[in-house]
Design an enzyme around this catalytic site. Sequence first.
Site, PDB file in Angstrom:
ATOM      1  CG  ASP A  99      15.097  11.828 -39.987  1.00  0.00           C
ATOM      2  OD1 ASP A  99      15.683  12.713 -39.368  1.00  0.00           O
ATOM      3  OD2 ASP A  99      15.594  11.252 -40.979  1.00  0.00           O
ATOM      4  CB  THR A 102       9.377  11.996 -46.057  1.00  0.00           C
ATOM      5  OG1 THR A 102      10.513  12.809 -45.873  1.00  0.00           O
ATOM      6  CG2 THR A 102       9.023  11.913 -47.517  1.00  0.00           C
ATOM      7  CB  THR A 103       7.184   8.342 -43.082  1.00  0.00           C
ATOM      8  OG1 THR A 103       8.455   7.983 -43.614  1.00  0.00           O
ATOM      9  CG2 THR A 103       6.311   7.115 -42.951  1.00  0.00           C
ATOM     10  CD1 TRP A 153      21.915   5.529 -36.048  1.00  0.00           C
ATOM     11  CD2 TRP A 153      20.808   6.632 -37.641  1.00  0.00           C
ATOM     12  NE1 TRP A 153      21.174   4.605 -36.753  1.00  0.00           N
ATOM     13  CE2 TRP A 153      20.478   5.266 -37.736  1.00  0.00           C
ATOM     14  CE3 TRP A 153      20.208   7.541 -38.537  1.00  0.00           C
ATOM     15  CZ2 TRP A 153      19.595   4.764 -38.699  1.00  0.00           C
ATOM     16  CZ3 TRP A 153      19.328   7.038 -39.486  1.00  0.00           C
ATOM     17  CH2 TRP A 153      19.039   5.680 -39.566  1.00  0.00           C
ATOM     18  CD1 TRP A 158      13.206  -1.744 -33.836  1.00  0.00           C
ATOM     19  CD2 TRP A 158      12.419  -1.364 -31.770  1.00  0.00           C
ATOM     20  NE1 TRP A 158      12.709  -0.464 -33.804  1.00  0.00           N
ATOM     21  CE2 TRP A 158      12.205  -0.208 -32.553  1.00  0.00           C
ATOM     22  CE3 TRP A 158      11.999  -1.355 -30.425  1.00  0.00           C
ATOM     23  CZ2 TRP A 158      11.595   0.942 -32.046  1.00  0.00           C
ATOM     24  CZ3 TRP A 158      11.389  -0.210 -29.939  1.00  0.00           C
ATOM     25  CH2 TRP A 158      11.204   0.921 -30.745  1.00  0.00           C
TER      26      TRP A 158
HETATM   27  P1  G4P Z   1      10.271  10.189 -41.627  1.00  0.00           P
HETATM   28  O1  G4P Z   1       9.698  10.515 -42.941  1.00  0.00           O
HETATM   29  O2  G4P Z   1       9.594   9.073 -40.903  1.00  0.00           O
HETATM   30  O3  G4P Z   1      10.529  11.375 -40.786  1.00  0.00           O
HETATM   31  O4  G4P Z   1      11.643   9.549 -41.907  1.00  0.00           O
HETATM   32  P2  G4P Z   1      12.500   9.731 -43.215  1.00  0.00           P
HETATM   33  O5  G4P Z   1      11.685   9.384 -44.391  1.00  0.00           O
HETATM   34  O6  G4P Z   1      13.165  11.027 -43.124  1.00  0.00           O
HETATM   35  O7  G4P Z   1      13.542   8.586 -42.906  1.00  0.00           O
HETATM   36  C1  G4P Z   1      13.684   7.476 -43.712  1.00  0.00           C
HETATM   37  C2  G4P Z   1      13.798   6.213 -42.895  1.00  0.00           C
HETATM   38  O8  G4P Z   1      14.872   6.341 -41.970  1.00  0.00           O
HETATM   39  C3  G4P Z   1      12.571   5.892 -42.055  1.00  0.00           C
HETATM   40  O9  G4P Z   1      12.425   4.479 -42.076  1.00  0.00           O
HETATM   41  C4  G4P Z   1      12.943   6.338 -40.668  1.00  0.00           C
HETATM   42  O10 G4P Z   1      12.259   5.618 -39.670  1.00  0.00           O
HETATM   43  C5  G4P Z   1      14.416   6.013 -40.656  1.00  0.00           C
HETATM   44  N1  G4P Z   1      15.157   6.823 -39.685  1.00  0.00           N
HETATM   45  C6  G4P Z   1      15.319   8.147 -39.679  1.00  0.00           C
HETATM   46  N2  G4P Z   1      16.113   8.529 -38.672  1.00  0.00           N
HETATM   47  C7  G4P Z   1      16.451   7.394 -38.007  1.00  0.00           C
HETATM   48  C8  G4P Z   1      17.268   7.149 -36.854  1.00  0.00           C
HETATM   49  O11 G4P Z   1      17.851   8.043 -36.242  1.00  0.00           O
HETATM   50  N3  G4P Z   1      17.411   5.849 -36.474  1.00  0.00           N
HETATM   51  C9  G4P Z   1      16.797   4.824 -37.122  1.00  0.00           C
HETATM   52  N4  G4P Z   1      16.993   3.575 -36.659  1.00  0.00           N
HETATM   53  N5  G4P Z   1      16.008   5.026 -38.221  1.00  0.00           N
HETATM   54  C10 G4P Z   1      15.845   6.303 -38.641  1.00  0.00           C
HETATM   55  P3  G4P Z   1      11.306   3.826 -43.009  1.00  0.00           P
HETATM   56  O12 G4P Z   1      11.617   4.125 -44.445  1.00  0.00           O
HETATM   57  O13 G4P Z   1       9.988   4.273 -42.503  1.00  0.00           O
HETATM   58  O14 G4P Z   1      11.498   2.291 -42.790  1.00  0.00           O
HETATM   59  P4  G4P Z   1      10.848   1.284 -41.728  1.00  0.00           P
HETATM   60  O15 G4P Z   1      11.962   0.943 -40.795  1.00  0.00           O
HETATM   61  O16 G4P Z   1       9.752   1.971 -41.020  1.00  0.00           O
HETATM   62  O17 G4P Z   1      10.371   0.149 -42.509  1.00  0.00           O
HETATM   63 MG    MG Z   2       9.011   3.801 -40.867  1.00  0.00          MG
END
Ligand code: G4P
Ligand code: MG
Length: 168
Positions: A99, A102-103, A153, A158
């Site tokens: 997205d 950042t991750t 989005w 899951w």
């Molecule tokens: P990124 O760095 O991976 O690109 O994601 P970013 O931090 O911008 O997004 C924060 C959280 O939001 C991430 O979950 C990412 O997977 C989730 N996310 C972003 N866009 C979408 C989307 O369109 N749909 C869904 N379902 N999730 C989205 P995270 O903090 O890594 O949490 P986790 O679920 O992996 O534990």
């Molecule tokens: Mg994640």
Amino acid sequence: MNKYFFTYNDVHNTLRDAANTIKSENYQPDYLLAIGGGGFIPARMLRSFINRPILSVALTRYIDETGSAPSDQPVRLQWLDNLTDIKGKKVLVIDEVDDERTTLEYTLNALIEDYPETEFSALVVHNKRKPKKGQLPAQLAHFFVGKEIEDYWINYAWDADDIDSFGV
Ligand code: G4P
Ligand code: MG
């Protein structure tokens, strides 16, 4: 607001195609590494096509256990154990969605710093076409994208509550 609904079958097919791309480029990872929680299910699905052991790391946005201190940067909740020697190996890091990046930026840089003698590549099931806040490290050997998508989005199977009416 536009939304995507990606069923289990959609993700399976996207990962099968990605696995074919990976094989056609003659890239053969020694390990798959899931970024939890989003990367867990895709990593296991990919293993059906690229049969390698799955390692994992977990990150959180919250520093304390009460969840009251959100941070800009992800924080390591769980990291690699020291039983698995990945020195000199090829590791394919897997997440479900790129997205803001950042991750991926945080995780890949931390892995490269901790394991300078390991070759890291990354795979995301979906990459949102948008300006990214994070950057991929120059040391990344390969970056595979299952599917390029618009900045809408995503609902993944899951995450569903009522799976029988998911996406219908
Ligand atoms: P990124 O760095 O991976 O690109 O994601 P970013 O931090 O911008 O997004 C924060 C959280 O939001 C991430 O979950 C990412 O997977 C989730 N996310 C972003 N866009 C979408 C989307 O369109 N749909 C869904 N379902 N999730 C989205 P995270 O903090 O890594 O949490 P986790 O679920 O992996 O534990
Ligand atoms: Mg994640």
